[in-house]
Structure formats: C-alpha cells, structure tokens
Design a protein around this motif. Structure first.
Motif, short mmCIF file in Angstrom:
data_model
loop_
_atom_site.label_atom_id
_atom_site.label_comp_id
_atom_site.label_asym_id
_atom_site.label_seq_id
_atom_site.Cartn_x
_atom_site.Cartn_y
_atom_site.Cartn_z
N GLU A 101 33.53 55.53 -0.28
CA GLU A 101 32.27 54.87 0.07
C GLU A 101 31.10 55.53 -0.64
O GLU A 101 30.20 54.86 -1.14
CB GLU A 101 32.06 54.91 1.59
CG GLU A 101 30.83 54.17 2.04
CD GLU A 101 30.67 54.15 3.55
OE1 GLU A 101 29.61 53.70 4.00
OE2 GLU A 101 31.59 54.61 4.25
N MET A 102 31.11 56.87 -0.70
CA MET A 102 30.05 57.58 -1.40
C MET A 102 30.03 57.21 -2.88
O MET A 102 28.96 56.99 -3.46
CB MET A 102 30.24 59.11 -1.27
CG MET A 102 29.64 59.68 -0.01
SD MET A 102 29.80 61.48 0.16
CE MET A 102 29.95 62.11 -1.46
N ASP A 103 31.20 57.15 -3.49
CA ASP A 103 31.27 56.77 -4.90
C ASP A 103 30.70 55.37 -5.13
O ASP A 103 29.96 55.14 -6.09
CB ASP A 103 32.72 56.84 -5.40
CG ASP A 103 33.22 58.27 -5.54
OD1 ASP A 103 32.39 59.20 -5.59
OD2 ASP A 103 34.45 58.44 -5.59
N GLY A 108 26.30 52.13 -7.12
CA GLY A 108 25.30 51.09 -6.90
C GLY A 108 23.90 51.59 -7.18
O GLY A 108 23.09 50.90 -7.80
N LEU A 109 23.59 52.80 -6.73
CA LEU A 109 22.28 53.38 -7.00
C LEU A 109 22.07 53.60 -8.49
O LEU A 109 20.99 53.33 -9.03
CB LEU A 109 22.11 54.70 -6.24
CG LEU A 109 21.92 54.59 -4.75
CD1 LEU A 109 21.96 55.97 -4.10
CD2 LEU A 109 20.60 53.91 -4.44
N ARG A 110 23.11 54.10 -9.17
CA ARG A 110 22.99 54.32 -10.62
C ARG A 110 22.72 53.00 -11.33
O ARG A 110 21.90 52.92 -12.25
CB ARG A 110 24.25 54.97 -11.16
CG ARG A 110 24.30 56.46 -10.96
CD ARG A 110 25.42 57.07 -11.78
NE ARG A 110 26.73 56.55 -11.44
CZ ARG A 110 27.55 57.08 -10.55
NH1 ARG A 110 27.21 58.18 -9.92
NH2 ARG A 110 28.72 56.54 -10.30
N SER A 111 23.42 51.97 -10.91
CA SER A 111 23.23 50.68 -11.59
C SER A 111 21.86 50.09 -11.28
O SER A 111 21.26 49.46 -12.14
CB SER A 111 24.34 49.72 -11.21
OG SER A 111 24.29 49.43 -9.83
N MET A 112 21.34 50.32 -10.06
CA MET A 112 20.02 49.81 -9.72
C MET A 112 18.93 50.53 -10.52
O MET A 112 18.02 49.92 -11.03
CB MET A 112 19.75 49.97 -8.22
CG MET A 112 20.40 48.91 -7.37
SD MET A 112 19.82 48.90 -5.69
CE MET A 112 20.67 50.31 -5.02
N TYR A 113 19.03 51.85 -10.59
CA TYR A 113 18.01 52.61 -11.30
C TYR A 113 18.28 52.68 -12.80
O TYR A 113 17.42 53.05 -13.57
CB TYR A 113 17.91 54.03 -10.74
CG TYR A 113 17.29 54.05 -9.37
CD1 TYR A 113 15.98 53.66 -9.17
CD2 TYR A 113 18.03 54.43 -8.27
CE1 TYR A 113 15.41 53.66 -7.92
CE2 TYR A 113 17.48 54.44 -7.01
CZ TYR A 113 16.17 54.05 -6.84
OH TYR A 113 15.62 54.06 -5.59
N GLY A 114 19.47 52.31 -13.21
CA GLY A 114 19.81 52.35 -14.62
C GLY A 114 19.51 51.06 -15.34
O GLY A 114 19.82 50.91 -16.50
N GLY A 115 18.96 50.09 -14.67
CA GLY A 115 18.57 48.88 -15.36
C GLY A 115 19.44 47.68 -15.05
O GLY A 115 19.57 46.79 -15.88
N GLY A 116 20.05 47.64 -13.90
CA GLY A 116 20.82 46.46 -13.53
C GLY A 116 22.25 46.79 -13.22
O GLY A 116 22.70 47.90 -13.34
N ALA A 117 22.99 45.77 -12.82
CA ALA A 117 24.38 45.95 -12.43
C ALA A 117 25.30 45.27 -13.42
O ALA A 117 26.29 44.67 -13.04
CB ALA A 117 24.58 45.40 -11.03
N GLY A 118 25.00 45.37 -14.69
CA GLY A 118 25.78 44.69 -15.71
C GLY A 118 27.22 45.14 -15.79
O GLY A 118 28.11 44.37 -16.11
#
Length: 190
Positions: A101-103, A108-118
């Motif tokens: 769950e943590m992973d 999800g946080l990385r994808s949100m702050y990294g510029g999207g969930a591509g």
C-alpha cells in the motif's frame, strides 16, 4: 635475530611440520589458559593432529561438561531462532500488505508531482483512487470525532455558566451587574 613473515601454506618437511605443530599448539593452549585466568572465562580447546591424535584443554572442569553446556546453549539459541522466525512468518503477510500500500501511494504521489500519471496503468490508478478515498473517509471520521468532542466540551462549559448564573440570581442581584452583590455570594461580572 629478526623473524621473517611466515607464509600461510602447508609445511612440506615432515619434521619441521611436527615441530611447528607442537610449538603452536603449546602457544595456543597457553593463550587459552591465560584467557581463562584473566577474564574468568570457561575455555575449551580441541585439537586433532595430522596423525589423528587428540589434544584438548578444558579450563574449568572437564571437556564433557563444557561440551554439554555448549550443546545446551546451541539448542536453546536454535529454539529462540525458530520462535523468532515463526513470529516473523506470522507478521509477514501484514507487513507485506502495508508495504504494498505504501509503494502504491508513493508511486501515486511521484506521478502527481512528477507531471502526471502517464506511466501508471488503469488498474494502478483505480487502486490509488480507492486508497485515497479510504484515507479521505478516515480523515473525515477523525475530524467529525474531534468536532463532536469539542461540541461536548463547549456544551458542558455553557451548562456550568448557566448554573453559575442561576446561583447568582438565587442569592439576589443580577449576574450581569458590574458590582458584586452585597451579600458576598456572587462575584460574577461582565
């Protein structure tokens, strides 16, 4: 006479090998006795020569009692290790789920702050959405609990103030007066 550095390899000359074995064995046994005396330790040394001859030293008692004690300690430590391993196996599924769950949330946080969930798949996005909804629900319920506790505290405070005002009106005088009542029982003022 200066000693040279001894290379650690098998001594080929049989007589020289026996002499070296005898001297080093005596040196090792001497160090074991010294360790026993200086540190009050039980020391046991077992040596088999190349001819199969047994040489042993047991500083406190005999070798059999020292070996039995060693075997008892080994068995006890093995039992403790097994108990710890069984506890780890019992706790492992829960730990695995929390890590998973943590992973997912970190990804999800990385994808949100990294510029999207591509780079996230549809399943991962649904899982992330469910996890976030669960967290929001938990936060809302915690918030409601805290608000209910605060409301209860304020209601109790209002009850206390009303009781104090009722006591002042019973003893005469207005609870809103700026001067204390003459009988000295009510000192509430605004």
């Amino acid at each position: 006479m200066v000693r040279g550095k001894v290379r650690m390899r098998r001594i080929e000359d049989l007589a020289h090998r026996r002499v070296t074995f005898c001297k080093r064995r005596e040196g090792l046994l001497k160090k074991a006795r010294e360790l026993s005396v200086l540190c009050d330790a039980e020391v046991g040394v077992i040596i088999f020569s190349s001819q199969g001859k047994l040489h042993e030293l047991a500083t406190n008692g005999n070798m059999q009692s020292l070996v039995k004690r060693y075997q008892g300690d080994v068995v006890e430590s093995q039992m403790q290790n097994r108990a710890l391993q069984s506890q780890v196996y019992v706790a492992e599924p829960g730990i695995f789920l929390v890590r998973e769950e943590m992973d997912q949330l970190q990804q999800g946080l990385r994808s949100m702050y990294g510029g999207g969930a591509g780079d996230m798949t549809l399943d991962k996005l649904h899982t992330l959405e469910k996890s976030l909804e669960l967290w929001i629900c938990q936060m809302r319920s915690t918030k409601m609990l805290i608000m209910q506790q605060e409301i209860q505290f304020l209601e109790n405070k209002v009850k206390e103030q009303n009781e104090l005002m009722n006591m002042c009106s019973v003893f005469g005088g207005s609870p809103y007066s700026t001067h204390p009542v003459s009988n000295g029982n009510c000192f509430f003022s605004i």
